[in-house]
Design a protein around this motif. Structure first.
Motif, short mmCIF file in Angstrom:
data_model
loop_
_atom_site.label_atom_id
_atom_site.label_comp_id
_atom_site.label_asym_id
_atom_site.label_seq_id
_atom_site.Cartn_x
_atom_site.Cartn_y
_atom_site.Cartn_z
N TYR A 124 0.88 -1.18 0.00
CA TYR A 124 0.00 0.00 0.00
C TYR A 124 0.91 1.23 0.00
O TYR A 124 1.49 1.60 1.01
CB TYR A 124 -0.92 -0.01 1.22
CG TYR A 124 -1.87 -1.19 1.22
CD1 TYR A 124 -3.13 -1.09 0.65
CD2 TYR A 124 -1.51 -2.40 1.79
CE1 TYR A 124 -4.01 -2.17 0.64
CE2 TYR A 124 -2.37 -3.50 1.78
CZ TYR A 124 -3.62 -3.37 1.21
OH TYR A 124 -4.48 -4.44 1.19
N ASP A 129 -3.14 5.76 2.95
CA ASP A 129 -3.95 4.54 2.85
C ASP A 129 -4.12 3.93 4.24
O ASP A 129 -3.14 3.64 4.92
CB ASP A 129 -3.28 3.54 1.90
CG ASP A 129 -4.23 2.45 1.47
OD1 ASP A 129 -4.87 1.83 2.35
OD2 ASP A 129 -4.34 2.21 0.25
N ARG A 132 -2.29 0.59 4.93
CA ARG A 132 -0.85 0.73 5.19
C ARG A 132 -0.64 1.02 6.67
O ARG A 132 0.23 0.43 7.33
CB ARG A 132 -0.26 1.86 4.35
CG ARG A 132 1.24 2.08 4.59
CD ARG A 132 1.80 3.10 3.62
NE ARG A 132 3.18 3.43 3.91
CZ ARG A 132 4.24 2.72 3.56
NH1 ARG A 132 4.06 1.60 2.88
NH2 ARG A 132 5.46 3.10 3.86
#
Length: 372
Positions: A124, A129, A132
């Motif tokens: 990611y 994100d 992540r």
């Protein structure tokens, strides 16, 4: 039992010395072909499949490596080594979804596997994100001393303006590796955000003994500024200029530092430099383009204003020529046209590239001088 005996018989034909020699000389492609010739494509010997897949993987033949690891996966789908290898191959081939699938299977088997969370986080790419962040947090809980994870997680916290959390994550990792300069530099950025200026100065000066780092110099300089040590701030901002790493922001703080020291001459110089740095060198060209667009749309007043606005940023031959022809051919005002034609020639246009414009301008000046 019969199958085991057959597999053993096959494996016993491998020349281990030859295989070891190929490994040691990093001839993995040859090793893969050698093993494949012995075991053949029809083998169900899992160890052989993994070994051949490994050799192809080391030889960067991802297609063949995936074929053998996939076959091994069918025989034993919960084998962590196989899943890691298939995830790695998928990542290399740009198939992020398949990589997530294989690594996700590892998580189901071993929910405390630090390595897989680190690999998942790297799939990611955006700092914003949420997945992540999830995987970095899990990896950091399992191994808070790991520097790469600490740095990546601190970056995520920083984007979310959770600077205290970022500081804590880095602090823990640094205690485990006090000499890790990457961790130290990252923590310096966070400490600046938290206004821990004395820490920034102390740590930053130590880091600078290892060599000039523009980011560290900038943060230390600002820390000196905020602690009202303006001489030291100027000294460090000047280092950035020697490295040609100054920008609008650093020049602005240099200007303020001189101002607080009541050195108004230097403050004025840096105020002008700040303005120059803030303005794009292409701004005049952008206004020239805007003016031309207006002119082509018969919006002559707007074109005139755009050209003159461009001159405020940089007096270019193009702007003078456009204004001259605008006044001459569109606005029918010969006096300002004559003035701008002269300014055009005085601005030293390129003799080779602009020879047509130069010739026209000289002829037009002569005609206008005769008429008026």
């Amino acid at each position: 039992m019969l199958l085991s005996q057959q597999c053993f018989a096959k494996s016993s034909t491998v020349d281990q010395e030859k295989l070891l020699d190929l490994y040691q000389n990093q001839k993995y492609a040859e090793a893969a072909l050698y093993l494949r010739n012995i075991y053949t494509d029809n083998t169900n010997n899992q160890k052989a499949l993994i070994q051949i897949g490994y050799c192809f993987l080391m030889a960067s033949n991802n297609v063949e490596a995936e074929k053998y690891y996939s076959k091994a996966y069918q025989l034993q789908p919960q084998n962590l080594s196989i899943l890691f290898s298939l995830g790695n191959i998928s990542t290399r081939r740009g198939n992020q979804q398949m990589a997530k699938k294989y690594y996700g299977e590892i998580v189901k088997i071993d929910s405390n596997n630090f390595s897989v969370y680190k690999l998942l986080a790297n799939l990611y790419h955006s700092v914003k994100d949420s997945m992540r962040s999830v995987y970095l947090l899990k990896a950091n809980r399992l191994n808070p001393n790991e520097a790469d994870i600490a740095i990546d997680l601190a970056e995520v916290h920083g984007v979310n303006q959770e600077y205290e959390k970022a500081y804590h994550v880095l602090d823990v990792a640094i205690k485990a590796d006090i000499e890790n300069l990457v961790l130290q530099r990252t923590k310096l950025l966070v400490a600046n955000q938290l206004k821990k200026y004395q820490e920034v100065i102390t740590s930053g000066e130590i880091l600078l003994k290892d060599g000039d780092d523009a980011t560290v110099i900038r943060d230390v300089a600002k820390a000196y500024y905020y602690t009202k040590k303006y001489d030291q701030a100027i000294k460090h901002f000047s280092k950035l200029e020697k490295l040609l790493m100054q920008n609008e922001n650093t020049l602005y703080f240099t200007c303020l530092s001189y101002r607080y020291l009541k050195n108004y001459k230097m403050a004025a110089i840096y105020a002008k430099r700040t303005i120059e740095e803030a303005i794009s060198p292409n701004t005049a060209s952008y206004y020239a383009l805007l003016g031309l667009t207006y002119e082509e749309n018969n919006q002559f007043k707007l074109a005139n204003a755009a050209y003159k606005k461009g001159l405020q940023f940089k007096a270019t031959p193009t702007l003078y020529y456009r204004l001259a022809t605008l006044y001459d051919t569109k606005l029918k005002q010969p006096k300002p046209a004559l003035n701008y034609y002269k300014l055009y020639l005085g601005s030293k246009p390129n003799a080779e590239d602009d020879q047509v414009e130069i010739k026209f301008t000289k002829e037009r000046i002569a005609q206008l001088n005769l008429a008026y």
